[in-house]
Motif scaffolding. Sequence first.
Motif, PDB file in Angstrom:
ATOM      1  N   LYS A  68      11.613  -4.993  57.921  1.00 54.82           N
ATOM      2  CA  LYS A  68      12.578  -5.059  56.826  1.00 54.82           C
ATOM      3  C   LYS A  68      11.832  -5.024  55.502  1.00 54.82           C
ATOM      4  CE  LYS A  68      15.755  -7.787  59.530  1.00 54.82           C
ATOM      5  NZ  LYS A  68      15.342  -8.850  60.390  1.00 54.82           N
ATOM      6  N   LYS A  69      12.414  -4.380  54.519  1.00 62.23           N
ATOM      7  CA  LYS A  69      11.820  -4.332  53.189  1.00 62.23           C
ATOM      8  C   LYS A  69      11.964  -5.691  52.528  1.00 62.23           C
ATOM      9  CE  LYS A  69      12.822   0.536  52.583  1.00 62.23           C
ATOM     10  NZ  LYS A  69      13.558   1.538  51.817  1.00 62.23           N
ATOM     11  N   ALA A  70      10.885  -6.141  51.900  1.00 58.90           N
ATOM     12  CA  ALA A  70      10.890  -7.456  51.259  1.00 58.90           C
ATOM     13  C   ALA A  70      10.060  -7.394  49.980  1.00 58.90           C
ATOM     14  CB  ALA A  70      10.325  -8.504  52.214  1.00 58.90           C
ATOM     15  N   VAL A  71      10.179  -8.455  49.206  1.00 52.41           N
ATOM     16  CA  VAL A  71       9.392  -8.591  47.983  1.00 52.41           C
ATOM     17  C   VAL A  71       8.710  -9.953  48.003  1.00 52.41           C
ATOM     18  CG1 VAL A  71      11.327  -9.474  46.605  1.00 52.41           C
ATOM     19  CG2 VAL A  71       9.423  -8.323  45.474  1.00 52.41           C
ATOM     20  N   ILE A  72       7.458  -9.992  47.526  1.00 52.43           N
ATOM     21  CA  ILE A  72       6.689 -11.234  47.487  1.00 52.43           C
ATOM     22  C   ILE A  72       7.170 -12.070  46.307  1.00 52.43           C
ATOM     23  CG2 ILE A  72       4.392 -12.233  47.173  1.00 52.43           C
ATOM     24  CD1 ILE A  72       4.450 -10.764  49.759  1.00 52.43           C
ATOM     25  N   LEU A  73       7.526 -13.333  46.575  1.00 50.98           N
ATOM     26  CA  LEU A  73       7.931 -14.253  45.507  1.00 50.98           C
ATOM     27  C   LEU A  73       6.776 -15.144  45.065  1.00 50.98           C
ATOM     28  CD1 LEU A  73      11.372 -15.374  46.975  1.00 50.98           C
ATOM     29  CD2 LEU A  73      10.933 -13.600  45.270  1.00 50.98           C
ATOM     30  N   TRP A  74       5.962 -15.556  46.024  1.00 55.01           N
ATOM     31  CA  TRP A  74       4.848 -16.461  45.759  1.00 55.01           C
ATOM     32  C   TRP A  74       3.768 -16.167  46.784  1.00 55.01           C
ATOM     33  CZ3 TRP A  74       2.748 -20.038  49.138  1.00 55.01           C
ATOM     34  CH2 TRP A  74       1.827 -20.935  48.597  1.00 55.01           C
ATOM     35  N   THR A  75       2.521 -16.346  46.415  1.00 54.47           N
ATOM     36  CA  THR A  75       1.437 -16.027  47.333  1.00 54.47           C
ATOM     37  C   THR A  75       0.297 -17.034  47.232  1.00 54.47           C
ATOM     38  OG1 THR A  75      -0.100 -14.294  48.024  1.00 54.47           O
ATOM     39  CG2 THR A  75       0.344 -14.450  45.682  1.00 54.47           C
ATOM     40  N   SER A  76      -0.358 -17.250  48.357  1.00 57.65           N
ATOM     41  CA  SER A  76      -1.606 -18.007  48.403  1.00 57.65           C
ATOM     42  C   SER A  76      -2.562 -17.193  49.266  1.00 57.65           C
ATOM     43  CB  SER A  76      -1.374 -19.404  48.985  1.00 57.65           C
ATOM     44  OG  SER A  76      -1.102 -19.335  50.365  1.00 57.65           O
ATOM     45  N   ILE A  77      -3.659 -17.789  49.705  1.00 58.98           N
ATOM     46  CA  ILE A  77      -4.639 -17.036  50.475  1.00 58.98           C
ATOM     47  C   ILE A  77      -4.085 -16.599  51.830  1.00 58.98           C
ATOM     48  CG2 ILE A  77      -6.886 -17.151  51.616  1.00 58.98           C
ATOM     49  CD1 ILE A  77      -7.741 -19.035  49.339  1.00 58.98           C
ATOM     50  N   LYS A  78      -3.437 -17.512  52.548  1.00 57.97           N
ATOM     51  CA  LYS A  78      -2.973 -17.204  53.902  1.00 57.97           C
ATOM     52  C   LYS A  78      -1.462 -17.101  54.046  1.00 57.97           C
ATOM     53  CE  LYS A  78      -6.830 -19.307  56.336  1.00 57.97           C
ATOM     54  NZ  LYS A  78      -7.237 -20.263  57.351  1.00 57.97           N
ATOM     55  N   TYR A  79      -0.711 -17.534  53.037  1.00 62.03           N
ATOM     56  CA  TYR A  79       0.743 -17.586  53.175  1.00 62.03           C
ATOM     57  C   TYR A  79       1.422 -16.963  51.967  1.00 62.03           C
ATOM     58  CZ  TYR A  79      -0.465 -20.963  56.763  1.00 62.03           C
ATOM     59  OH  TYR A  79      -0.997 -21.561  57.868  1.00 62.03           O
ATOM     60  N   VAL A  80       2.662 -16.474  52.186  1.00 59.62           N
ATOM     61  CA  VAL A  80       3.482 -15.938  51.103  1.00 59.62           C
ATOM     62  C   VAL A  80       4.911 -16.405  51.294  1.00 59.62           C
ATOM     63  CG1 VAL A  80       2.079 -13.868  50.728  1.00 59.62           C
ATOM     64  CG2 VAL A  80       3.949 -13.787  52.362  1.00 59.62           C
ATOM     65  N   ASP A  81       5.641 -16.424  50.216  1.00 56.07           N
ATOM     66  CA  ASP A  81       7.092 -16.586  50.272  1.00 56.07           C
ATOM     67  C   ASP A  81       7.672 -15.218  49.960  1.00 56.07           C
ATOM     68  OD1 ASP A  81       6.627 -19.258  50.649  1.00 56.07           O
ATOM     69  OD2 ASP A  81       7.367 -19.887  48.677  1.00 56.07           O
ATOM     70  N   ILE A  82       8.641 -14.784  50.764  1.00 53.30           N
ATOM     71  CA  ILE A  82       9.208 -13.461  50.574  1.00 53.30           C
ATOM     72  C   ILE A  82      10.727 -13.530  50.548  1.00 53.30           C
ATOM     73  CG2 ILE A  82       7.293 -12.236  51.667  1.00 53.30           C
ATOM     74  CD1 ILE A  82       9.033 -11.984  54.163  1.00 53.30           C
ATOM     75  N   GLU A  83      11.315 -12.527  49.939  1.00 51.89           N
ATOM     76  CA  GLU A  83      12.769 -12.359  49.953  1.00 51.89           C
ATOM     77  C   GLU A  83      13.066 -11.004  50.571  1.00 51.89           C
ATOM     78  OE1 GLU A  83      16.641 -12.036  46.998  1.00 51.89           O
ATOM     79  OE2 GLU A  83      14.695 -12.539  46.167  1.00 51.89           O
ATOM     80  N   ILE A  84      13.907 -11.006  51.598  1.00 54.15           N
ATOM     81  CA  ILE A  84      14.325  -9.752  52.215  1.00 54.15           C
ATOM     82  C   ILE A  84      15.284  -9.061  51.252  1.00 54.15           C
ATOM     83  CG2 ILE A  84      15.425  -8.674  54.212  1.00 54.15           C
ATOM     84  CD1 ILE A  84      12.813 -10.131  54.872  1.00 54.15           C
ATOM     85  N   ILE A  85      14.970  -7.829  50.907  1.00 56.46           N
ATOM     86  CA  ILE A  85      15.756  -7.081  49.923  1.00 56.46           C
ATOM     87  C   ILE A  85      17.168  -6.845  50.455  1.00 56.46           C
ATOM     88  CG2 ILE A  85      15.934  -4.867  48.705  1.00 56.46           C
ATOM     89  CD1 ILE A  85      12.865  -4.846  48.622  1.00 56.46           C
ATOM     90  N   SER A  86      18.148  -7.013  49.601  1.00 56.67           N
ATOM     91  CA  SER A  86      19.577  -6.775  49.862  1.00 56.67           C
ATOM     92  C   SER A  86      20.217  -7.812  50.774  1.00 56.67           C
ATOM     93  CB  SER A  86      19.807  -5.380  50.465  1.00 56.67           C
ATOM     94  OG  SER A  86      19.319  -4.395  49.608  1.00 56.67           O
TER      95      SER A  86
END
Length: 102
Positions: A68-86
């Motif tokens: 699924k297409k997503a966008v990165i909201l927050w990032t660290s070295i090993k982890y990210v927070d993402i939002e699935i587009i739409s």
Amino acid sequence: MNERQKVNNIIHNYVEVNEHEDYTDNKELINALIEWKNEELILTDVVRKKEQLNVCFNAGDNVVFDNKKAVILWTSIKYVDIEIISTNKIYQGVRTSLISPR
């Protein structure tokens, strides 16, 4: 086309063999090639995952997560927070190894 016919086709196209010989009857050769193919697929997957570990993401990057297409909201070295587009679904603490760049 069954698995043995596919492998026979691969043998004739990529391995130097007698083009008139039917290798589908040689079970040992076919089984060895099927095992080799499966091992290669596993090794390719491991290499792909190692390559993904070297990817660096930034907030706002477009990525793919779980096909699924997503966008990165927050990032660290090993982890990210993402939002699935739409969909407005947000996933927190997703391992970067599970994310692919778009």
